[in-house]
Design an enzyme around this catalytic site. Sequence first.
Site, PDB file in Angstrom:
ATOM      1  N   PHE A 160      19.688  -3.226   3.297  1.00 13.83           N
ATOM      2  CA  PHE A 160      18.396  -2.960   3.961  1.00 13.83           C
ATOM      3  C   PHE A 160      18.492  -3.188   5.470  1.00 13.83           C
ATOM      4  CE2 PHE A 160      16.663  -4.869  -0.208  1.00 13.83           C
ATOM      5  CZ  PHE A 160      16.826  -3.675  -0.880  1.00 13.83           C
ATOM      6  N   PRO A 244       7.971 -15.371  15.769  1.00 10.33           N
ATOM      7  CA  PRO A 244       6.663 -14.955  16.299  1.00 10.33           C
ATOM      8  C   PRO A 244       6.739 -13.643  17.080  1.00 10.33           C
ATOM      9  CG  PRO A 244       6.939 -17.316  16.585  1.00 10.33           C
ATOM     10  CD  PRO A 244       8.263 -16.789  16.108  1.00 10.33           C
ATOM     11  N   GLU A 246       8.912 -11.207  16.639  1.00 11.75           N
ATOM     12  CA  GLU A 246       9.127 -10.127  15.677  1.00 11.75           C
ATOM     13  C   GLU A 246       7.845  -9.788  14.935  1.00 11.75           C
ATOM     14  OE1 GLU A 246      11.757  -9.239  11.608  1.00 11.75           O
ATOM     15  OE2 GLU A 246      12.187 -11.002  12.848  1.00 11.75           O
ATOM     16  N   HIS A 342      -8.518  13.357   3.364  1.00 12.96           N
ATOM     17  CA  HIS A 342      -7.811  14.632   3.508  1.00 12.96           C
ATOM     18  C   HIS A 342      -7.755  15.417   2.198  1.00 12.96           C
ATOM     19  CE1 HIS A 342      -6.431  13.175   7.423  1.00 12.96           C
ATOM     20  NE2 HIS A 342      -5.816  14.324   7.642  1.00 12.96           N
ATOM     21  N   GLY A 343      -8.171  14.784   1.098  1.00 11.57           N
ATOM     22  CA  GLY A 343      -8.106  15.464  -0.186  1.00 11.57           C
ATOM     23  C   GLY A 343      -6.666  15.790  -0.568  1.00 11.57           C
ATOM     24  N   GLY A 344      -6.478  16.962  -1.182  1.00 11.50           N
ATOM     25  CA  GLY A 344      -5.135  17.368  -1.613  1.00 11.50           C
ATOM     26  C   GLY A 344      -4.131  17.450  -0.478  1.00 11.50           C
ATOM     27  N   THR A 369       7.846 -11.361   3.867  1.00 12.15           N
ATOM     28  CA  THR A 369       6.794 -10.769   3.039  1.00 12.15           C
ATOM     29  C   THR A 369       5.444 -11.401   3.357  1.00 12.15           C
ATOM     30  OG1 THR A 369       7.032 -12.359   1.237  1.00 12.15           O
ATOM     31  CG2 THR A 369       8.466 -10.408   1.174  1.00 12.15           C
ATOM     32  N   GLU A 371       3.401 -12.609   1.359  1.00 12.19           N
ATOM     33  CA  GLU A 371       3.247 -13.835   0.589  1.00 12.19           C
ATOM     34  C   GLU A 371       3.867 -15.022   1.333  1.00 12.19           C
ATOM     35  OE1 GLU A 371       2.521 -10.424  -1.750  1.00 12.19           O
ATOM     36  OE2 GLU A 371       4.358 -10.909  -0.654  1.00 12.19           O
TER      37      GLU A 371
END
Length: 383
Positions: A160, A244, A246, A342-344, A369, A371
């Site tokens: 990642f 802080p 970041e 925007h609907g569909g 995260t 959390e």
Amino acid sequence: MSLLDHVSPWMDEDLALFRDNVARFVETEMVPHDEAWRKQNHVGTEIWRKAGAMGLLCTDIPGEYGGAGGDFRHEAVIYEELSRRGISGFGSAVHSICAHYILNHGTEAQKREFIPKLASGESIGAIAMTEPGAGSDLQGIRTRAVRDGDDYIVNGSKIFITNGYLAGLLALVVRTDTGSRGLSILIVETKGLKGFRVGRVLDKMGMKAQDTAELFFEDVRIPAVNLLGGTEGRGFAQLMSDLPYERAIVALCGVAAMEGAVAATLAYVRERKAFGKAIAEFQHTKFKLAEATTVTRVARTFVDRCVQDVVDGRLDTATASMAKYWVTDMQQQVIDDCVQLHGGYGYMNEYLVTRMLADARVQRIYGGTNEIMKEVIGRALLG
């Protein structure tokens, strides 16, 4: 004056001119290429060199190290102009954070050798911290660096890693001993580095133009002089002290994306018709946009304060965690409402709000995260 118009209290005339230049650069050099970047899963190296030549990299780094000599407000302007347009592939935030690790914790020699390469766009910076078994829990880091004469020998893997495919310079978090004091950061230049390998560019839900990759290290030799700060065991403290900064960036990108999504939705509902009248005329539409605009304004006010606190050197970890978690939660909610209006068409990737919704989801995960943010805030309150 529109309710969407907002001039942050930290802005001034010089910054307004700077914003005009940044907006022009993003519109001409990035927006036309975004679709192609998303298809190839990276932005390439040319745009980095162009940004460097324009003075748009490391804007809050002192001029003596190759930076633009500005402050965090200049960085804020860049993140805002990118995020309002959904340009998520250009990982300048991680690049800047990498430069700040060196600025704040590096030796004088390290600052003068490595930061100018980041400021010019010659090297693209990345932070190689997360591993398959270690995300928010840094104690799980297993990538090992063993001292061997004038070098460290590094073995392990990372996952990642933002800018990982294109990165020429890594702030590599390694284990040099046991426990929390056993972490260190090595500055790694990747070009021609024997034993270093970039794995997959990962297939993500959103941020398709962002080159998030796996990295592998097999008996890689890194000069010991590249140990950040010159002393082993300081990695955990170095990482914590820059959080802080970041997290303020994450919150800033979140509120700017909200502003961009609301503006795009306002334009859409005025043009789109249903049952013989513009969608904007329905009470439900008005209520939803009223809610979204109010939440966005509240988030903007909070984030503006955080920006000024970064400039003044007083943004604390708990406040930054509040901004990061709450703004990114609201970002997901506001942009989801914009997609619904925007609907569909809101499910089609050709629409800005659609791409923004997919991009927004990771904001609640990286940088710690949400959390973990609540845990940090709770500890600050209760000890």
